[in-house]
Write a protein that holds these residues in place. Structure first.
Motif, PDB file in Angstrom:
ATOM      1  N   TYR A 109      -2.538  -8.726  56.149  1.00  0.00           N
ATOM      2  CA  TYR A 109      -3.672  -8.279  56.963  1.00  0.00           C
ATOM      3  C   TYR A 109      -3.282  -8.080  58.422  1.00  0.00           C
ATOM      4  N   SER A 110      -2.306  -8.830  58.903  1.00  0.00           N
ATOM      5  CA  SER A 110      -1.836  -8.610  60.275  1.00  0.00           C
ATOM      6  C   SER A 110      -1.176  -7.239  60.399  1.00  0.00           C
ATOM      7  N   LEU A 111      -0.299  -6.906  59.426  1.00  0.00           N
ATOM      8  CA  LEU A 111       0.352  -5.600  59.438  1.00  0.00           C
ATOM      9  C   LEU A 111      -0.656  -4.468  59.229  1.00  0.00           C
ATOM     10  N   LEU A 112      -1.649  -4.706  58.345  1.00  0.00           N
ATOM     11  CA  LEU A 112      -2.658  -3.675  58.119  1.00  0.00           C
ATOM     12  C   LEU A 112      -3.487  -3.439  59.384  1.00  0.00           C
ATOM     13  N   ARG A 113      -3.764  -4.512  60.099  1.00  0.00           N
ATOM     14  CA  ARG A 113      -4.521  -4.355  61.340  1.00  0.00           C
ATOM     15  C   ARG A 113      -3.745  -3.492  62.340  1.00  0.00           C
TER      16      ARG A 113
END
Length: 392
Positions: free
Chosen positions: A358-362
């Motif tokens: 989710y950090s990378l997707l953000r």
């Protein structure tokens, strides 16, 4: 003469036991010896023994457990030898000394008494089974055996052993049968009651553990399901970004790039470049968010026992042999604490994976959004410059 010999014998035995007997002897000690001597006196009186017979019985009672100062196994033989050595020069005939030794030997478990004196010493040695303090005496014996074995005997196993002993035990003298047998049956009933209470307690505890186990299983099941669903959602979002950006790059390469060599389309260069670069970065970040990570650490049995790994995750066990993996799973099944620890690790590391995804997707969505905005603004600005008649 008899009194003097008994006094010398008592002093000798007391000194020997106090000085050399192991402190682990909670049951086979001087208190038990004095008790057997007292019971011998009672039974001898009730059975009409002569003074000579009473003396032999008393001497045997004093020496019957002295062998414990040298060994636990075959202590009766040791006691008979110590008694023979002590009584040799005390005024007794060889036949009388032999009788004392034989009376000591008959106290050995499994030996059947053959005459009145042997009946008496046998009943006196096991007299506690027909008295009210049987449970306390039995607990002392339990403690002694546990200490000498170096491991605690489970209470249920000990009580079952007591029940079997009481069922197979029998008194030989008329007085013991009449006066001690009823209490022995009461003691047997009390032991059985304790066994029944332990069974009820065990069943109740099992039910409580089962309730607790279901609650824990529900907790892990729900949380692991939530984590897996969140991971699937993250992968879906990454796939959407991959598809959208791949389409954008395809369109840019097929529709926009071929037109850039025309001087009239020079205003499209910067917007196309910004759009393409932002799409490429978005694709790279999307791929990174879905790229799997597999551990290269080889899992060992010690690591499983010490709760240092989680073999429930394929990335940890894929290097293990089938035999090692089966052993690890069996070990988890047999040890709830290790199993729950493994599930906890699984939950924790899934959480770390989700955090990374989710950090990378953000970041990916941010890059994609900023790229689209900058591309649009750049396109509008460039088009405005061209329309206004200014050069870039």
């Amino acid at each position: 003469m008899h009194n003097n010999l008994l006094q010398l014998t008592e002093a000798h035995v007391v000194e020997l036991l106090n000085r050399q007997l192991s402190p682990k002897n909670y049951y086979h000690n001087i208190q038990h010896t004095r008790r057997v001597v007292a019971l011998v006196n009672t039974l001898a009186e009730q059975e009409g023994c002569s003074d000579k017979e009473l003396l032999l019985l008393q001497l045997a009672a004093w020496f019957h457990d002295v062998g414990y100062v040298h060994a636990d196994f075959n202590h009766e033989e040791q006691g008979a030898e110590l008694a023979t050595a002590f009584l040799t020069d005390k005024g007794l005939t060889p036949d009388e000394i032999q009788q004392v030794a034989q009376l000591i030997l008959v106290t050995k478990k499994g030996i059947e008494p053959q005459n009145k004196l042997e009946y008496i010493i046998k009943d006196a040695d096991c007299g506690h089974v027909g008295h009210e303090d049987f449970m306390d005496v039995s607990e002392n014996l339990h403690t002694e055996i546990s200490l000498k074995k170096g491991e605690d005997i489970p209470e249920n196993d000990w009580l079952m052993g007591n029940v079997n002993f009481l069922k197979n035990h029998r008194f030989y003298t008329a007085h013991a049968k009449k006066m001690w047998q009823p209490q022995k049956e009461i003691n047997q009933f009390r032991v059985q009651q304790k066994i029944d209470k332990l069974k009820v307690k065990k069943i109740k505890k099992a039910k409580e553990n089962n309730k607790l186990g279901r609650g824990v299983e529900t907790l892990f099941r729900v949380q692991l399901k939530n984590h897996i669903e969140l991971s699937a959602i993250a992968d879906t979002k990454a796939n959407i970004l991959l598809s959208v950006n791949a389409i954008i790059i395809s369109v840019a390469l097929t529709s926009l790039v071929p037109k850039l060599d025309n001087p009239s389309n020079a205003f499209l260069v910067i917007p196309t470049l910004v759009l393409t670069v932002s799409s490429v970065i978005s694709i790279v970040l999307s791929v990174m968010s879905t790229r799997p990570k597999v551990s290269n650490v080889e899992v060992t049995r010690d690591m499983i026992k010490n709760k240092q790994t989680n073999i429930l995750f394929f990335g940890n066990f894929y290097k293990m042999t089938l035999e090692e993996f089966e052993w690890g799973v069996d070990y988890l099944i047999e040890n709830d604490d290790v199993l729950y620890n493994a599930l906890t690790k699984d939950l924790y590391y899934l959480g770390l994976v989700l955090k990374r995804k989710y950090s990378l997707l953000r970041v990916t969505y941010t890059v994609f959004m900023i790229g689209i905005i900058i591309s649009a603004l750049t396109f509008m600005f460039s088009y405005y410059i061209i329309v206004s008649g200014h050069s870039l």
